[in-house]
Design a protein around this motif. Structure first.
Motif, mmCIF file in Angstrom:
data_model
loop_
_atom_site.group_PDB
_atom_site.id
_atom_site.type_symbol
_atom_site.label_atom_id
_atom_site.label_comp_id
_atom_site.label_asym_id
_atom_site.label_seq_id
_atom_site.Cartn_x
_atom_site.Cartn_y
_atom_site.Cartn_z
ATOM 1 N N GLU B 42 0.828 -1.199 0.000
ATOM 2 C CA GLU B 42 0.000 0.000 0.000
ATOM 3 C C GLU B 42 0.865 1.252 0.000
ATOM 4 N N GLY B 43 2.123 1.105 -0.437
ATOM 5 C CA GLY B 43 2.975 2.268 -0.516
ATOM 6 C C GLY B 43 3.815 2.522 0.726
ATOM 7 N N ASP B 44 3.355 2.038 1.902
ATOM 8 C CA ASP B 44 4.147 2.253 3.118
ATOM 9 C C ASP B 44 5.357 1.327 3.116
ATOM 10 N N VAL B 45 6.394 1.767 3.824
ATOM 11 C CA VAL B 45 7.560 0.910 3.992
ATOM 12 C C VAL B 45 7.286 -0.075 5.134
ATOM 13 N N ILE B 46 7.483 -1.386 4.860
ATOM 14 C CA ILE B 46 7.269 -2.390 5.907
ATOM 15 C C ILE B 46 8.618 -2.751 6.516
ATOM 16 N N GLY B 113 15.267 -0.430 -3.996
ATOM 17 C CA GLY B 113 14.064 0.190 -3.439
ATOM 18 C C GLY B 113 13.328 -0.788 -2.544
ATOM 19 N N SER B 114 14.073 -1.419 -1.664
ATOM 20 C CA SER B 114 13.503 -2.417 -0.745
ATOM 21 C C SER B 114 12.719 -3.488 -1.490
ATOM 22 N N ARG B 120 11.483 -3.644 4.016
ATOM 23 C CA ARG B 120 12.810 -3.663 4.628
ATOM 24 C C ARG B 120 12.988 -4.978 5.366
ATOM 25 N N PHE B 121 13.873 -5.819 4.798
ATOM 26 C CA PHE B 121 14.091 -7.140 5.411
ATOM 27 C C PHE B 121 15.408 -7.153 6.184
#
Lengths: 299, 228
Positions: B42-46, B113-114, B120-121
């Protein structure tokens, strides 16, 4: 000849229980020793203490004249194969062999391959997946191919069939002939190995009962069989350790060496004399010892 | 051959446990996270924290290496000291390799880009500003700490058995509880926060080398008296 193993007043206790009680003995170079005794007699404990895999509660162990603990000069010359050896889960037969090859300086690669073939071991299979008997074969191959100056086998053939067992004996005798070394063989199957043994150590209840040349031990008793009355007459005034009758026949085991005249006498009265087997002798010795003690406890 | 080298060689034959399994675990965690992230994008960084799996694996690896290889190698006439040194060398090499790989994966993560979906892992924002070598060093220290924590526990178990392990865990639990109670009782939480806040991330992690060294030395002392 020098002593490869020297043990003085070796004691191992677990709380009140004494697994070994002040055992002393010395083993000479290039002989095959039988370490015999019943289950729980202390055989495995001795072998663990010899190789510094366990620690004694008292006494002293010397291998090649030195304390074996954390001592590479001693350990690199010693190979101890035990019944319940654990292997890393992922290790194949090939892995075990190549690790062993780096650790024992006398390791013979060709001989190892030949043994693997004879024992029909699958090189690529994980040791953990092998049958009980095949796992035992892995230990035997390592023990033989290591050609360690002191090689110790503790009940090495759990689950092995008779063919593989005799294969082991044949290889041991043959290779020992070519490359003499000191071998300690701990076993229950005394009859099978008795002809190989040059010297016998008998352990019972943590104590050393016998430390004797195997030949002398074999001659230390004999059996007389024949008609009951005649056997009774012959064995009168002799020390009898076993008596067994079937029908009119009687068989007695007599302590001591039979003299020429005695053999003559036996033959004249139609009696058969035979040397007693090592196994019978050991069974007798360890059995009476425990039953005598039981009687003592009852009193 | 030098017997320490023999131990290293023996360990390195177990490629599955040392090289494959840890990154297989990380890979599985990554795939699962990526699938979920892609579905829920949804566009947010996880921030997944999936990187923790490699540290957990090093801990497990320390725990199992004693049960797996100690009885085997000691039975093949290896000295306890050589076993300890060989295992240390093997574990350190694996930890260093893993630290460099973690660093590389973090860089890839940033460059892609993640992973194309904002997941972000591997990146930890807290240490992201630290220079390259510093980050590799931090990974290495924590990996080693995890390994020797597991190794120490396993050595303790081999030396003192199951009851000993129980006593150890009760002791640690009691000590931690006491520390918490005392800190609360004397109202020192703020002081502690200020004390820890005074360190840079790099400095704080570097201090973890001290407990690692203690576990290292403790493991050796335990192993010297361990039996098969």
């Amino acid at each position: 000849m020098t002593n490869v193993v020297e043990v003085r007043n070796l004691t191992k206790s677990y709380g009140d229980f004494k697994a070994l009680d002040s055992v002393s003995f010395a083993l000479r170079e290039d002989k095959i020793y039988g370490l015999l005794g019943r289950n729980g007699a202390g055989k495995t404990t001795i072998m663990h203490l010899l190789t510094a895999q366990q620690f004694p509660s008292g006494g002293e162990v010397n291998l090649f004249g030195e304390n074996p603990y954390e001592n590479n000069r001693v350990l690199a010359r010693t190979c101890f194969i035990k019944e319940s050896q654990k292997y890393p889960d992922t290790f194949t037969v090939r892995d075990v062999m190549s690790v062993a090859a780096t650790l024992f300086e006398n390791w013979d690669r060709e001989y190892a391959s030949r043994l693997i073939e004879d024992f029909r071991l699958p090189l690529k299979r994980r040791v953990k997946k092998l049958s009980r008997g095949m796992q035992s074969s892995v230990g035997i191959v390592v023990g033989l191919a290591s050609r360690a100056p002191l090689t110790i086998f503790d009940e090495p053939y759990l689950g092995l069939d008779a063919v593989a067992r005799s294969l082991f004996y044949e290889h041991l005798i043959e290779d020992y002939g070519k490359f003499p070394r000191t071998v300690i063989l701990s076993t229950h199957l005394i009859d099978e190995v008795s002809l190989m043994l040059e010297h016998v150590l008998l352990i019972d209840k943590g104590k050393l009962m016998i430390d004797e040349d195997a030949e002398a031990l074999r001659g230390s008793a004999y059996t007389v069989t024949g008609a009951a009355a005649k056997v009774e007459r012959f064995s009168k005034d002799k020390q009898i350790i076993r008596k067994e009758s079937f029908g009119g026949l009687l068989s007695v085991t007599i302590v001591g060496q039979s003299s020429e005249s005695e053999q003559e006498e036996a033959r004249a009265s139609g009696l058969e004399t035979a040397p007693v087997s090592l196994q019978q002798l050991i069974v007798h010795l360890t059995k009476t010892e425990s039953s005598q003690e039981k009687e003592g406890e009852r009193k | 051959m030098n017997r320490v080298a023999c131990v290293v060689r023996s360990h390195s034959r177990d490629k599955w446990s040392w090289y494959v399994l840890p990154w297989f675990v990380v890979g599985m965690a990554f795939v699962i996270n990526w699938a979920i992230g892609a579905l829920a994008a949804e566009g947010d960084v996880i921030q997944t924290g999936g990187i923790a799996s490699i540290f957990v694996y090093m801990f497990v690896s320390g725990c199992i290496s004693v049960t797996q290889s100690f009885p085997f190698l000691i039975s093949l006439s290896v000295r306890r000291r050589d076993y300890f040194l060989g295992t240390t060398i093997m574990a350190s090499a694996v930890c260093l390799g893993s630290a460099i790989l973690l660093y590389a994966l973090t860089e890839i993560e940033k460059a892609t880009g993640s992973w194309g979906i904002g997941m972000r892992f591997f990146t930890i924002p807290w240490i992201d500003s630290i220079p390259d070598v510093g980050r590799i060093w931090m990974y290495l220290i924590v990996l080693l700490l995890m390994f020797f924590l597991g190794f120490f526990i396993s050595c303790w178990h081999r030396r003192f058995g199951r009851i000993g392990l129980w006593l150890l865990s009760i002791g640690i639990f009691a000590a931690v509880t006491l520390a918490l109670v005392l800190t609360t009782r004397y109202e020192r939480w703020d002081d502690l926060g200020r004390f820890l806040g005074g360190f840079s991330p790099l400095g704080l992690i570097s201090w973890l080398a001290a407990p690692t060294a203690l576990l290292f030395a403790g493991s050796y002392l335990l192993l010297r008296k361990a039996t098969v």
